[in-house]
Design a protein around this motif. Structure first.
Motif: not given
Lengths: 408, 120
Positions: A230-236, A259-264, A266-272, A291-297
């Protein structure tokens, strides 16, 4: 970049792993693959790059190894070796859920009989194709020390008979932590390359994600393996927004999150979320949660820094890592302001980790940023100087140089 | 198959275990030895007298031999006994060493023997 270098980056690890399986020996495998790349450097500029460059490298390396065995070995040994290479797999493959030469090589490099620092260095060398100098920089140690560490580890693998295989199920949980650490470091090296013109080495990032997926497949019940993935996906996912049109580094705060990669994400969030349900937290899961908190904003101003700070507190308590401590200082800067952040950084200078931190570029860059916010431009300038002296990556150096030039 | 030396270390001056514990260790080591023999890993094993019974000989400058009382290494830990085993690889050697360590209740160091030179 010339075609041979591009192929080297993409295919080196795969080729070494395959040749290790064929030859049963890491040193000979590395030598054969390096020879094959030397031949490629000679021929490709004239003959053109072959349609399947990775396959070409493996075949050439195998033929070179065969030649050498014919030349050098005693008769009995020669037949044994030639038999292994030409006709058959050296031994029946495992019938486990995952069969992968590179994963096997990671487990060999991360054997508990090797010192942790050597495990990581060896994996970066054999799978990432990094030079001793690059690895030394990544680990903040002098190059001769790193060279010794790598050659000693390789010698021990051969002398002690460390096997080249994925461990049995019963041994997997014990053998996992160093493997996770190594996959994470491979990703980091790819995400911010230690040297060279390119800030990002996508090949290493992809390889790390690929290995993390294999580890989850191998150990579906291991929450830290999932946390790492999950960490790698959310960072990538931030990768497309990390450089601007002119190839310059864009800070997390300034990135265009569209421009962030939405599918990555979504996949990372689901794993978290899945990890949270299992409720057996660990360092990778905490970092994935950050990383998920950052992605949430939706944008940087919406970031829940309080939650990030709390997650860093737990992470620091669990790991005691000076690198985590520096990242936590960034969260303190956001929640409590620059004075509090400087105090955190100054306390780190008094800690036993000071030698390591002094060679850590991000420590000086963070300190420079905090000093700039405190209207201490002279001190900030000096801190940027130190950070610049430590970075071997040109994109990063340009970014730091521009920040420094913007000081009053 | 490779050969490995498994050495058991004893700490000088460590408290001597109670008699029944010593007897249990003997029995456990005996069981472990029998297991090594039946599984085909056994080469040789032996327990040693304490290190203060050791004697060191070494070549002296004049060409003779000097003999001194006591162990060579000025350490607190000395080899108390050892196994020589055959194992497929380090993983197998470490697994067996672990069983040995449990049986004799102390740390076991694993070291591979150098390979025999290749014959034609």
């Amino acid at each position: 970049m010339d075609p041979v270098s591009t192929v080297f980056r993409a295919e080196y690890g795969r080729a070494v792993a395959t040749l290790t399986r064929l030859l049963g020996d890491i040193d000979s495998a590395e030598e054969a693959v390096q020879e094959a790349f030397a031949v490629a450097t000679d021929r490709w500029p004239n003959d053109g790059t072959p349609p399947n460059p990775g396959g070409w490298i493996v075949t050439t390396a195998r033929n070179r190894a065969l030649d050498r065995i014919r030349r050098e070995s005693t008769r009995r040994h020669r037949y044994e070796q030639a038999y292994r290479i030409t006709d058959h797999d050296p031994e029946p493959r495992e019938v486990g859920p995952v069969d992968d030469d590179r994963l096997r090589l990671v487990f060999t490099c991360c054997h508990p009989a090797l010192a942790p620092a050597a495990q990581v260095a060896l994996t970066l060398r054999l799978l990432g194709g990094l030079s001793t100098d690059e690895i030394a920089r990544a680990f903040m140690v002098p190059e001769p020390t790193m060279g010794q560490r790598i050659s000693r580890a390789k010698a021990k693998i051969t002398a002690a008979g460390i096997p080249y295989r994925i461990p049995r199920d019963a041994d997997l949980p014990d053998r996992l932590p160093p493997v996770l650490a190594v996959v994470y470091l491979i990703f980091n090296e790819g995400y911010t390359a230690t040297t060279g013109q390119a800030l990002i080495r996508d090949d290493l990032c992809h390889e790390a994600i690929r290995l993390a997926r294999l580890l989850v497949e191998l150990m579906p019940d291991e929450p830290e393996a999932r946390g790492l993935l999950a960490l790698l996906l959310l960072t990538a996912a931030r990768r497309p927004a990390r450089l601007d049109d002119r190839g310059r580094l864009v800070r997390l705060a300034d990135q265009d999150r569209g421009r962030w990669d939405r599918p990555l994400i979504i996949e990372g969030h689901a794993i978290v979320r899945d990890c949270l349900r299992r409720n057996s937290p660990g360092p990778y899961q905490w970092q994935a949660a950050i990383a998920a908190v950052h992605a949430d904003a939706a944008d940087a101003t919406q970031t829940d820094w309080g939650q990030i700070r709390a997650l860093y507190d737990q992470l620091l308590a669990a790991t005691g890592s000076p690198v985590v401590a520096v990242n936590r200082a960034v969260a303190v800067l956001e929640t409590d302001g620059p004075a509090a952040a400087l105090q955190v950084l100054d306390e780190l200078v008094m800690s036993p980790a000071v030698d390591q931190l002094d060679r850590y570029q991000h420590f000086h860059a963070t300190r420079a940023e905090v000093l700039a916010q405190l209207d201490r431009p002279a001190d900030a300038r000096a801190a940027y100087d130190r950070a610049l002296a430590l970075t071997g990556n040109e994109a990063e150096a340009r970014f730091l140089g521009e920040r420094q030039a913007a000081l009053p | 198959m490779k050969q490995y030396l498994l050495s058991v270390y004893m700490v000088e001056g460590a408290p001597v275990p109670a008699e029944d514990e010593i007897q249990r260790m003997y029995a456990d080591v005996d069981t472990f030895n029998k297991k090594l023999q039946t599984s085909g890993h056994w080469v040789f094993a032996g327990g040693l007298h304490p290190a203060d019974v050791a004697t060191v000989v070494q070549p002296s400058a004049g060409g003779g031999i000097t003999t001194t009382d006591g162990p060579f290494a000025e350490a607190k830990e000395h080899i108390g006994g050892f196994w020589v085993i055959k194992a497929a690889d380090l993983d197998e050697a470490l697994r067996l060493a672990g069983e040995g360590a449990v049986a004799c209740g102390g740390p076991v160091e694993v070291r591979p023997f150098q390979d025999e030179p290749e014959g034609e």
